[in-house]
Design a protein around this motif. Sequence first.
Motif, PDB file in Angstrom:
ATOM      1  N   LEU A  43      -5.368   1.315 -20.366  1.00  0.00           N
ATOM      2  CA  LEU A  43      -5.363   1.049 -18.937  1.00  0.00           C
ATOM      3  C   LEU A  43      -5.625  -0.438 -18.713  1.00  0.00           C
ATOM      4  O   LEU A  43      -6.632  -0.975 -19.183  1.00  0.00           O
ATOM      5  CB  LEU A  43      -6.437   1.875 -18.223  1.00  0.00           C
ATOM      6  N   ILE A  44      -4.725  -1.092 -17.986  1.00  0.00           N
ATOM      7  CA  ILE A  44      -4.844  -2.520 -17.711  1.00  0.00           C
ATOM      8  C   ILE A  44      -5.327  -2.677 -16.269  1.00  0.00           C
ATOM      9  O   ILE A  44      -4.645  -2.271 -15.321  1.00  0.00           O
ATOM     10  CB  ILE A  44      -3.500  -3.241 -17.898  1.00  0.00           C
ATOM     11  N   THR A  45      -6.499  -3.254 -16.104  1.00  0.00           N
ATOM     12  CA  THR A  45      -7.098  -3.309 -14.775  1.00  0.00           C
ATOM     13  C   THR A  45      -6.721  -4.591 -14.032  1.00  0.00           C
ATOM     14  O   THR A  45      -6.226  -5.548 -14.615  1.00  0.00           O
ATOM     15  CB  THR A  45      -8.625  -3.178 -14.886  1.00  0.00           C
ATOM     16  N   LYS A  46      -6.978  -4.585 -12.735  1.00  0.00           N
ATOM     17  CA  LYS A  46      -6.486  -5.656 -11.852  1.00  0.00           C
ATOM     18  C   LYS A  46      -7.239  -6.953 -12.068  1.00  0.00           C
ATOM     19  O   LYS A  46      -8.309  -6.983 -12.664  1.00  0.00           O
ATOM     20  CB  LYS A  46      -6.575  -5.198 -10.403  1.00  0.00           C
ATOM     21  N   GLN A  47      -6.683  -8.054 -11.522  1.00  0.00           N
ATOM     22  CA  GLN A  47      -7.105  -9.388 -11.893  1.00  0.00           C
ATOM     23  C   GLN A  47      -7.427 -10.244 -10.679  1.00  0.00           C
ATOM     24  O   GLN A  47      -6.837 -10.095  -9.626  1.00  0.00           O
ATOM     25  CB  GLN A  47      -6.002 -10.064 -12.699  1.00  0.00           C
ATOM     26  N   ALA A  48      -8.369 -11.141 -10.876  1.00  0.00           N
ATOM     27  CA  ALA A  48      -8.743 -12.087  -9.829  1.00  0.00           C
ATOM     28  C   ALA A  48      -8.134 -13.453 -10.106  1.00  0.00           C
ATOM     29  O   ALA A  48      -7.726 -13.739 -11.227  1.00  0.00           O
ATOM     30  CB  ALA A  48     -10.259 -12.208  -9.767  1.00  0.00           C
ATOM     31  N   SER A  49      -8.087 -14.301  -9.087  1.00  0.00           N
ATOM     32  CA  SER A  49      -7.550 -15.641  -9.256  1.00  0.00           C
ATOM     33  C   SER A  49      -8.128 -16.567  -8.203  1.00  0.00           C
ATOM     34  O   SER A  49      -8.371 -16.166  -7.070  1.00  0.00           O
ATOM     35  CB  SER A  49      -6.025 -15.638  -9.146  1.00  0.00           C
ATOM     36  N   THR A  50      -8.345 -17.821  -8.594  1.00  0.00           N
ATOM     37  CA  THR A  50      -8.760 -18.849  -7.640  1.00  0.00           C
ATOM     38  C   THR A  50      -7.577 -19.414  -6.864  1.00  0.00           C
ATOM     39  O   THR A  50      -7.763 -20.212  -5.954  1.00  0.00           O
ATOM     40  CB  THR A  50      -9.454 -20.005  -8.380  1.00  0.00           C
ATOM     41  N   ASP A  51      -6.362 -18.993  -7.182  1.00  0.00           N
ATOM     42  CA  ASP A  51      -5.155 -19.611  -6.634  1.00  0.00           C
ATOM     43  C   ASP A  51      -4.727 -19.062  -5.286  1.00  0.00           C
ATOM     44  O   ASP A  51      -3.852 -19.635  -4.642  1.00  0.00           O
ATOM     45  CB  ASP A  51      -3.993 -19.469  -7.617  1.00  0.00           C
ATOM     46  N   TYR A  52      -5.286 -17.930  -4.862  1.00  0.00           N
ATOM     47  CA  TYR A  52      -4.817 -17.331  -3.622  1.00  0.00           C
ATOM     48  C   TYR A  52      -5.881 -16.393  -3.080  1.00  0.00           C
ATOM     49  O   TYR A  52      -6.821 -16.001  -3.774  1.00  0.00           O
ATOM     50  CB  TYR A  52      -3.504 -16.565  -3.841  1.00  0.00           C
ATOM     51  N   SER A  53      -5.704 -16.027  -1.800  1.00  0.00           N
ATOM     52  CA  SER A  53      -6.628 -15.118  -1.133  1.00  0.00           C
ATOM     53  C   SER A  53      -5.829 -14.014  -0.453  1.00  0.00           C
ATOM     54  O   SER A  53      -4.787 -14.276   0.154  1.00  0.00           O
ATOM     55  CB  SER A  53      -7.464 -15.877  -0.093  1.00  0.00           C
ATOM     56  N   PHE A  54      -6.284 -12.770  -0.557  1.00  0.00           N
ATOM     57  CA  PHE A  54      -5.608 -11.682   0.142  1.00  0.00           C
ATOM     58  C   PHE A  54      -6.566 -10.520   0.335  1.00  0.00           C
ATOM     59  O   PHE A  54      -7.578 -10.379  -0.361  1.00  0.00           O
ATOM     60  CB  PHE A  54      -4.347 -11.217  -0.610  1.00  0.00           C
ATOM     61  N   THR A  55      -6.222  -9.673   1.289  1.00  0.00           N
ATOM     62  CA  THR A  55      -6.907  -8.403   1.525  1.00  0.00           C
ATOM     63  C   THR A  55      -5.844  -7.337   1.717  1.00  0.00           C
ATOM     64  O   THR A  55      -4.939  -7.500   2.533  1.00  0.00           O
ATOM     65  CB  THR A  55      -7.804  -8.465   2.772  1.00  0.00           C
ATOM     66  N   LYS A  56      -5.946  -6.249   0.941  1.00  0.00           N
ATOM     67  CA  LYS A  56      -5.028  -5.122   1.085  1.00  0.00           C
ATOM     68  C   LYS A  56      -5.847  -3.861   1.303  1.00  0.00           C
ATOM     69  O   LYS A  56      -6.902  -3.675   0.708  1.00  0.00           O
ATOM     70  CB  LYS A  56      -4.146  -4.966  -0.155  1.00  0.00           C
ATOM     71  N   ALA A  57      -5.341  -3.007   2.173  1.00  0.00           N
ATOM     72  CA  ALA A  57      -6.026  -1.740   2.443  1.00  0.00           C
ATOM     73  C   ALA A  57      -4.987  -0.651   2.624  1.00  0.00           C
ATOM     74  O   ALA A  57      -3.900  -0.888   3.167  1.00  0.00           O
ATOM     75  CB  ALA A  57      -6.895  -1.854   3.688  1.00  0.00           C
ATOM     76  N   SER A  58      -5.325   0.558   2.152  1.00  0.00           N
ATOM     77  CA  SER A  58      -4.437   1.709   2.305  1.00  0.00           C
ATOM     78  C   SER A  58      -5.258   2.905   2.751  1.00  0.00           C
ATOM     79  O   SER A  58      -6.377   3.114   2.280  1.00  0.00           O
ATOM     80  CB  SER A  58      -3.742   2.045   0.972  1.00  0.00           C
ATOM     81  N   VAL A  59      -4.673   3.670   3.677  1.00  0.00           N
ATOM     82  CA  VAL A  59      -5.301   4.908   4.129  1.00  0.00           C
ATOM     83  C   VAL A  59      -4.240   5.998   4.092  1.00  0.00           C
ATOM     84  O   VAL A  59      -3.174   5.855   4.692  1.00  0.00           O
ATOM     85  CB  VAL A  59      -5.881   4.784   5.543  1.00  0.00           C
ATOM     86  N   GLY A  60      -4.535   7.071   3.360  1.00  0.00           N
ATOM     87  CA  GLY A  60      -3.596   8.185   3.273  1.00  0.00           C
ATOM     88  C   GLY A  60      -4.237   9.473   3.753  1.00  0.00           C
ATOM     89  O   GLY A  60      -5.420   9.727   3.496  1.00  0.00           O
ATOM     90  N   VAL A  61      -3.476  10.275   4.474  1.00  0.00           N
ATOM     91  CA  VAL A  61      -3.919  11.605   4.899  1.00  0.00           C
ATOM     92  C   VAL A  61      -2.780  12.574   4.619  1.00  0.00           C
ATOM     93  O   VAL A  61      -1.600  12.192   4.591  1.00  0.00           O
ATOM     94  CB  VAL A  61      -4.299  11.649   6.394  1.00  0.00           C
ATOM     95  N   GLY A  62      -3.151  13.846   4.380  1.00  0.00           N
ATOM     96  CA  GLY A  62      -2.103  14.798   4.054  1.00  0.00           C
ATOM     97  C   GLY A  62      -2.579  16.227   4.128  1.00  0.00           C
ATOM     98  O   GLY A  62      -3.685  16.525   4.613  1.00  0.00           O
ATOM     99  N   THR A  63      -1.742  17.110   3.663  1.00  0.00           N
ATOM    100  CA  THR A  63      -2.064  18.525   3.653  1.00  0.00           C
ATOM    101  C   THR A  63      -3.216  18.802   2.695  1.00  0.00           C
ATOM    102  O   THR A  63      -3.568  17.962   1.874  1.00  0.00           O
ATOM    103  CB  THR A  63      -0.836  19.348   3.252  1.00  0.00           C
ATOM    104  N   ASP A  64      -3.805  19.973   2.814  1.00  0.00           N
ATOM    105  CA  ASP A  64      -4.909  20.401   1.956  1.00  0.00           C
ATOM    106  C   ASP A  64      -6.110  19.467   2.061  1.00  0.00           C
ATOM    107  O   ASP A  64      -6.816  19.216   1.075  1.00  0.00           O
ATOM    108  CB  ASP A  64      -4.457  20.499   0.494  1.00  0.00           C
ATOM    109  N   GLY A  65      -6.330  18.936   3.273  1.00  0.00           N
ATOM    110  CA  GLY A  65      -7.490  18.090   3.508  1.00  0.00           C
ATOM    111  C   GLY A  65      -7.457  16.764   2.794  1.00  0.00           C
ATOM    112  O   GLY A  65      -8.496  16.120   2.606  1.00  0.00           O
ATOM    113  N   PHE A  66      -6.273  16.307   2.396  1.00  0.00           N
ATOM    114  CA  PHE A  66      -6.161  15.075   1.602  1.00  0.00           C
ATOM    115  C   PHE A  66      -6.565  13.860   2.436  1.00  0.00           C
ATOM    116  O   PHE A  66      -6.071  13.638   3.543  1.00  0.00           O
ATOM    117  CB  PHE A  66      -4.722  14.898   1.123  1.00  0.00           C
ATOM    118  N   VAL A  67      -7.465  13.052   1.868  1.00  0.00           N
ATOM    119  CA  VAL A  67      -7.840  11.747   2.428  1.00  0.00           C
ATOM    120  C   VAL A  67      -8.014  10.786   1.263  1.00  0.00           C
ATOM    121  O   VAL A  67      -8.673  11.117   0.266  1.00  0.00           O
ATOM    122  CB  VAL A  67      -9.155  11.814   3.235  1.00  0.00           C
TER     123      VAL A  67
END
Length: 784
Positions: A186-210
């Motif tokens: 498993l290759i995990t995510k990486q940080a950098s001094t070269d840029y700035s960002f914010t990402k967010a995700s929200v999912g909802v679905g059947t069977d009480g999925f959140v």
Amino acid sequence: MATNKAVLRPRSLRRPVLTVAVGVSAALASSGALAQEAAKDTDSAEDLGVAEYKDYTADSNPYTSKGAPYKARVSADDRLTRPIAELPQTLSVLTETQIKESGYTDLARILDAQPGITVGTGENGNAFGDRYIIRGQEARSDVFVDGLRDPGMTTRESFAVDQIEIAKGPNSTFAGRGTAGGAVNLITKQASTDYSFTKASVGVGTDGFVRATADVNMPVSDTLAVRANALYAYTEIPNREPADRKRKGLAVSATFKPVDTFSLTLDYYGLRAKDNPDLGDYLLGDATVGERKPVKTPVYAQKQDFQKSDVDVFTGRLNWQLSDNIRLTNRMRYGMSDNGYVVTGARGVTTSVNDPNGAYDSFSLSTHQGWQDVKYFANQANLHIESEMLGGENDLIIGAEFTDHKVRNGLYANVNTGAFNCRTGTGAGTAFNAFCGLGPDGQAVDNLNTLLGREITKDRWDQDWHMKTVSAYIMDTIDLTSRLTVFGGIRLDHFMFDLGLQAADLTVTRYDFSDSFWNGHLGATYKIGDVGMIYASAATSADVNCGESDVGTSAGYGGCLVLDGQISGTKPERSVNLETGTKFNLFEDRLLLTAAVFQITKDDVFEAAGSGYVPDGTGNTGKNRVRGFEIGVAGNLTPAWSMQGAITVLKAKILKSVANPLNEGKTLSNFANFQAQFQSRYQFTDDFAMGFAIKHKGKRYGGQPDTAPAFTTLPDNSYVYGQPVPAYTVGDFFAEYKFNKNLDFRLNVNNVTNERYYIAVYRSGSFLYRGDARQVVGTLNAKF
């Protein structure tokens, strides 16, 4: 001969340099270089006319090919010094985009879709965490995170993952003990001094999925950056409530890079996973004539059931460019995980004629439980030396590794306070003696999910497993000509092992031994024109006695083989992989086609003591073989059409079994002869994309690893296997709409046709794990 630069890739392209990582290999330097490279190609990306490719920015997976979100260009393990298209081995890579669009998040469900891999149950009464079989070989302890082994039977999630690399075929030169069928990294995510960002995700679905995730990268200064990933997820198991899954996760990394030639990273990964697990259906019927079939079962999971993993991992990474051609990298990790389960199984029964309700068909409930505390330390150092030899590029790696893995397994004290409601067996009495899930009317009994009335407390430990390993290796990749490249590697591992077994009366028996073993890997590639190559390779692996941490002295499951009261005197199980294949890297590095044929022979296989074999002082009395071929594709056929998939055809054979000579000639347990998977995505407009995925697995049979499934010989000398998992084909669908550059929406429909399918079976047929029923999820993704 002079180097042909038109054929050989410059090193700056072969190994992107990455600054820091959330659990990423410190052996790579700054992703900023790759981001700048992508920025230079902005005009060409715009020419594609595809929104997905316009968004190839610094926060994208740095290992993928531009314009091909399903295709990894390089491995994150920088001991693999050439692009994937030039490696003399089968390396299947699942990118972050492909994983997210598949709709699957847990590692077990991601890998279940991959050809050449099957998912196993908690054999030997152990239902801990994830279990995988790669090319017919047990791989539950062969999961790595950024190149370091991740011990323990934990639950693993993908929220902080950039890509998943599956090396198929024996791999001990890179990974050490085990890896007879391959390894998962498993290759995990990486940080950098070269840029700035914010990402967010929200999912909802059947069977009480959140499901909610956040990914924030923040440069604190020109020399310091921080990145954090967070997760909250909950879902009922589709159509099987009250069984459910809950996940909470946090990954935080800080990198300090005072100069371009030096960086230091410290990071933390934490996961809290807790399920009320569903062990699914069971098999019923006469195994002796091949009539075992799945029985559709109401949900019998008890309210108090659980399977949990609490994981905390701390990693430090140093990357130091000592000179223009010499680098030193070091990764140091300390990890802890607390795992445990109390779960309910089911077994088909016909109640006793002495039952007050008379004899009727039902299923009885059983309890399976255990806990596991894991503590481990690992340090890996690599010296990378680049030079030119014989007119070509030469990449020499000298490495050393120390690991100290401690796993303590134990029991829960479980008291069932509920009242028995049926009678099984042939006794003369009429008193109830069992818990049955179906009543005389064939319907689920009242209060089925609280029938047992569990009261659970943590009890004593029963197995204390400890293995220290010191390793040294050397690897070299050298271009002998502009077209011929050779890779060679050799590794020595020396381990010291100790096992304590605590009986019910608290007396402790201890075993210990030490040993050393060598492994090697040799491969050669020959370029065909500018886009293709052919290769051949030979690689070995070694599985040591007591190599699995969760099964004590159950040698048939990877535990200790004890002979005359001792566990010394055995040889490692030896696997050899012979493979030849071809790869074509087309359309300006956007589409990779691969094909390989291979043979894995595993010798000196441990067969359990007391199985009837003739002791010869070693216990290494088995041998098996797997032959097959795999065809794969990853990348873009057109600028708008992405795809990733493979077909694997395998054939296994037991070549030798002293424990049970009748096994010879049979297939391996938990082994599918035919598997296929294909995921496709089409970008219809700049704003709208749609895709599908399909996976197929052939019929398998449950049983003990490294040997044949249980079988019955018929009068005509043919035979039938006893615990079948039916073949299945499952399709998924997804669609995406991009509102603007900062906001998009994805719809996933997994198991579109709501197939009832099974991914694994326990050797007795009493667990038959169901794949998830249809689930519909909508996810809103924002980027700032």
